[in-house]
Design a protein around this motif. Structure first.
Motif, short mmCIF file in Angstrom:
data_model
loop_
_atom_site.label_atom_id
_atom_site.label_comp_id
_atom_site.label_asym_id
_atom_site.label_seq_id
_atom_site.Cartn_x
_atom_site.Cartn_y
_atom_site.Cartn_z
N SER A 286 -3.95 20.34 54.79
CA SER A 286 -3.14 20.00 55.96
C SER A 286 -2.70 21.25 56.71
CB SER A 286 -1.90 19.21 55.53
OG SER A 286 -1.01 20.03 54.79
N GLY A 287 -2.82 22.43 56.06
CA GLY A 287 -2.48 23.70 56.71
C GLY A 287 -1.11 24.23 56.36
N ILE A 288 -0.42 23.60 55.40
CA ILE A 288 0.95 24.02 55.09
C ILE A 288 1.01 25.44 54.53
CG2 ILE A 288 0.82 23.00 52.77
CD1 ILE A 288 3.91 23.32 55.09
N GLY A 289 -0.01 25.84 53.76
CA GLY A 289 0.01 27.20 53.21
C GLY A 289 0.00 28.25 54.29
N ALA A 290 -0.78 28.03 55.34
CA ALA A 290 -0.83 28.98 56.45
C ALA A 290 0.51 29.02 57.18
CB ALA A 290 -1.94 28.59 57.42
N VAL A 291 1.14 27.87 57.32
CA VAL A 291 2.42 27.79 58.01
C VAL A 291 3.49 28.58 57.26
CG1 VAL A 291 4.27 26.23 58.75
CG2 VAL A 291 1.89 25.58 59.09
N ILE A 292 3.53 28.40 55.93
CA ILE A 292 4.54 29.09 55.13
C ILE A 292 4.27 30.59 55.06
CG2 ILE A 292 5.52 29.32 52.82
CD1 ILE A 292 6.44 26.84 54.32
N THR A 293 3.03 30.95 54.75
CA THR A 293 2.70 32.37 54.55
C THR A 293 2.86 33.18 55.82
OG1 THR A 293 1.15 31.74 52.80
CG2 THR A 293 0.94 33.95 53.71
N ILE A 347 0.59 13.85 64.33
CA ILE A 347 1.15 13.93 65.69
C ILE A 347 1.66 15.33 66.00
CG2 ILE A 347 2.98 13.07 67.21
CD1 ILE A 347 2.75 10.38 65.69
N THR A 348 2.39 15.94 65.06
CA THR A 348 2.96 17.27 65.32
C THR A 348 1.89 18.35 65.33
OG1 THR A 348 3.53 17.41 62.96
CG2 THR A 348 5.27 16.73 64.48
N LEU A 388 9.43 19.79 63.15
CA LEU A 388 9.12 18.41 62.80
C LEU A 388 8.00 18.35 61.77
CD1 LEU A 388 9.32 16.52 66.22
CD2 LEU A 388 10.72 16.09 64.20
N TYR A 389 7.02 19.23 61.90
CA TYR A 389 5.93 19.28 60.93
C TYR A 389 6.48 19.56 59.53
CZ TYR A 389 1.76 20.85 58.45
OH TYR A 389 0.76 21.00 57.53
N ILE A 390 7.32 20.57 59.42
CA ILE A 390 7.89 20.92 58.12
C ILE A 390 8.74 19.79 57.57
CG2 ILE A 390 9.53 22.47 56.98
CD1 ILE A 390 6.82 23.70 57.40
N THR A 391 9.52 19.14 58.44
CA THR A 391 10.35 18.02 58.00
C THR A 391 9.49 16.89 57.42
OG1 THR A 391 12.02 18.51 59.69
CG2 THR A 391 12.05 16.30 58.74
N LEU A 392 8.47 16.52 58.15
CA LEU A 392 7.61 15.42 57.74
C LEU A 392 6.80 15.77 56.49
CD1 LEU A 392 6.51 14.47 61.34
CD2 LEU A 392 7.77 12.96 59.78
N PHE A 393 6.31 17.01 56.41
CA PHE A 393 5.60 17.44 55.21
C PHE A 393 6.51 17.35 53.99
CE2 PHE A 393 4.54 20.74 52.12
CZ PHE A 393 3.20 20.49 51.88
N THR A 448 -7.56 25.16 65.98
CA THR A 448 -7.24 25.28 64.55
C THR A 448 -6.25 24.20 64.12
OG1 THR A 448 -7.64 27.66 64.58
CG2 THR A 448 -6.30 26.80 62.78
N PHE A 449 -5.19 24.01 64.90
CA PHE A 449 -4.20 23.00 64.55
C PHE A 449 -4.76 21.59 64.73
CE2 PHE A 449 -1.23 26.50 64.56
CZ PHE A 449 -0.32 26.12 63.58
N TRP A 450 -5.66 21.40 65.66
CA TRP A 450 -6.28 20.08 65.81
C TRP A 450 -7.20 19.77 64.63
CZ3 TRP A 450 -7.46 21.25 71.63
CH2 TRP A 450 -6.29 21.03 72.37
N ILE A 451 -7.82 20.79 64.06
CA ILE A 451 -8.62 20.58 62.84
C ILE A 451 -7.72 20.13 61.69
CG2 ILE A 451 -9.98 21.75 61.06
CD1 ILE A 451 -11.21 23.44 63.30
N PHE A 452 -6.56 20.80 61.55
CA PHE A 452 -5.59 20.38 60.53
C PHE A 452 -5.17 18.93 60.76
CE2 PHE A 452 -4.13 25.05 60.06
CZ PHE A 452 -5.06 25.27 59.06
N ALA A 453 -4.99 18.54 62.02
CA ALA A 453 -4.61 17.16 62.34
C ALA A 453 -5.68 16.19 61.89
CB ALA A 453 -4.35 17.02 63.84
N GLY A 454 -6.95 16.52 62.12
CA GLY A 454 -8.05 15.65 61.71
C GLY A 454 -8.11 15.48 60.20
#
Length: 509
Positions: A286-293, A347-348, A388-393, A448-454
């Protein structure tokens, strides 16, 4: 009191040679105080997990500034930990089986503390030492991600297993928040390392906590298993007798013969393995590791001037949302949380990608506009999408996959399959962390973020179609569900028993 006249105790399992499951009714005199204490001590490992994961966000800029590393080293330092996680995951199943869950958690002190010491002793241009330190702390993270949820699920009662299982993710987010907060007020990265060394030392308090009854009973140590359950449940020997018998019956079925290649054709083996591997892989893809790091860099590229402070806000939201998840886990159920969380993340991810698309179009339209700082009008879109992404994750995909993996895998295959599923998680995390910047440079941040969305959308479809609901079910009931072929959309009790009416609160006979 005889309930057999009004309740059907058999769902057909007796005809198939399996004894029907008789639910355990716990005495209201029991107490969960010791159970919560054991979970709290074990989650010192997940504090370390979170702190280690978030460390690079505030520390890497400081290391570059004082000449300890070059900017070219940042990507490998951020991603090498994932290789350590992969190694830790692969070895932990065997360690937890041979040494026990408790001893394996205590062993986490070695890779965590050893890795932090390597990082602490790094001097100017000491990137190899820091890389080695990150690898060993990664081994600790990988081991934690398997053995701690395993320990918690085995000592918990079904009614609290969702709440207690969420403690693993809650403490991860608290660890991340601590390192983000320290990064705002500390300008010396070695102090951040010293703080990180505290949590592994606290794991030594596990020597005062019990081993799980499941592990004891695997080795026919019934007396120790009984003492463990008496201490955890706060009740007497007679009250835990049925729980002991239930675990023994399940172990007798699962360990009547060793695991063979032919077993992988059986639903009770391959279905939970496939579910666990996919769920844990989707969590990272989902891409969370990239977001945190790279949270600071993401916020700065979005035009938010104080990226470090924004990351602290992000960390606070993670903790609050994960606490809410803990309260909902045993109410709404695992499957509902994953679906709702996943839809929101899709969505986010789309809106965050849209922000970068707008930024790029504005930059090309006006050559005087900085390619780093976007139009101020769109700052709110970047900030709201990320938070919102972090909240929902955190409400679903953050902690639920770890709990599900520990619930779904039967005892017979947990040693092998637990390591495999956890390794899938960290392999996915390594790929995302290593390639995130490359994808952003070559494809653009929007794509890149649209790929995570897919990918996240695919995870929602997978959960909706294939994942059974496990809330409120014992590990033995879940294993029985897969033994029947997993024919229903949720794990159900073989018997639904109303509360007993006896005044002495005895067990139903």
């Amino acid at each position: 009191m005889n309930t057999s006249s009004s309740i059907n105790w058999n769902d057909g399992s007796e005809e198939s040679g399996r004894p029907a499951y008789r639910p355990i009714i716990r005495s209201p005199k029991s107490s969960n105080r010791n159970l919560f204490l054991a979970v709290l001590v074990s989650t010192m490992a997940s504090f370390s997990f979170g702190y280690t994961m978030g460390f690079t966000s505030p520390a890497l800029p400081l290391m570059v500034a004082d000449g300890t590393i070059n900017e070219s080293n940042e990507s490998i330092i951020g991603s090498i930990m994932m290789i350590g996680c992969l190694v830790g995951a692969l070895i932990t199943g065997e360690l937890a089986e041979r040494l026990g869950r408790k001893a394996t958690i205590m062993c986490l002190t070695l890779p965590y503390a050893g890795g932090w010491v390597m990082i602490l002793t790094a001097t100017s241009q000491s990137a190899p030492l820091i890389i080695a330190g990150r690898f060993f702390t990664g081994v600790g993270v990988g081991m934690s991600s398997l053995v701690v949820p395993m320990y918690i699920s085995e000592i918990s009662v079904p009614s609290y297993r969702g709440l207690l299982g969420s403690m693993f993710q809650i403490t991860i987010t608290v660890g991340i928040l601590i390192v983000y907060s320290m990064g705002c007020i500390i300008t010396e990265w070695r102090i951040l390392v010293l703080i990180g060394m505290v949590f592994p030392v606290l794991l030594l308090f596990m020597m005062f906590m019990p081993e799980t009854a499941h592990w004891y009973l695997k080795y026919d140590r019934r007396a120790e298993a009984t003492k463990t359950l008496i201490w955890l449940r706060g009740t007497d020997r007679e009250a835990v007798a049925d729980e002991i018998s239930e675990i023994e019956d399940n172990l007798d079925r699962g360990h009547s013969e060793s695991l063979t290649f032919g077993d992988f054709k059986k639903p009770f083996v391959y279905k939970p393995i496939i579910l666990s591997c996919f769920i844990l892989s989707f969590q990272q893809l989902s891409g969370i590791g990239a977001v945190i790091t790279y949270s600071v860099e993401i916020f700065q590229s979005a035009g938010i001037e104080n990226g470090a402070l924004a990351s602290v806000y992000l960390g606070v939201i993670q903790v609050v949302a994960t606490l809410i998840m803990g309260g909902l886990m045993d109410r709404a159920g695992r499957k509902v949380l994953l679906v709702v969380s996943g839809v929101g993340m899709v969505i986010t991810d789309v809106t965050f990608g849209a922000y970068f698309a707008i930024k790029d179009s504005q930059s090309h339209a006006d050559t005087s506009l900085s390619t780093v700082a976007p139009p101020p009008t769109y700052h709110w879109l970047a900030l709201s999408s990320m938070l919102l992404y972090i909240t929902l994750f955190s409400l679903g995909w953050g902690g639920t996959p770890w709990l599900l993996a520990s619930e779904l895998l039967p005892q017979k295959i947990k040693r092998f399959a637990g390591s495999l599923a956890t390794a899938c998680n960290w392999l996915s995390a390594f790929i995302v962390t290593l390639e995130f910047k490359n994808m952003s440079d070559s494809l653009g941040e929007d794509v890149t973020f649209w790929i995570f969305a897919g990918i996240t959308f695919l995870s929602v479809l997978f959960v909706t179609c294939f994942l059974p609901e496990t809330k409120g079910k014992s590990l033995e009931e879940i294993e029985e569900y897969f033994a029947r072929g997993g024919r229903n959309s949720s794990v159900r009790n073989v018997v639904e028993v109303p509360p007993p009416l006896e005044t002495d609160y005895g067990l139903v006979s």
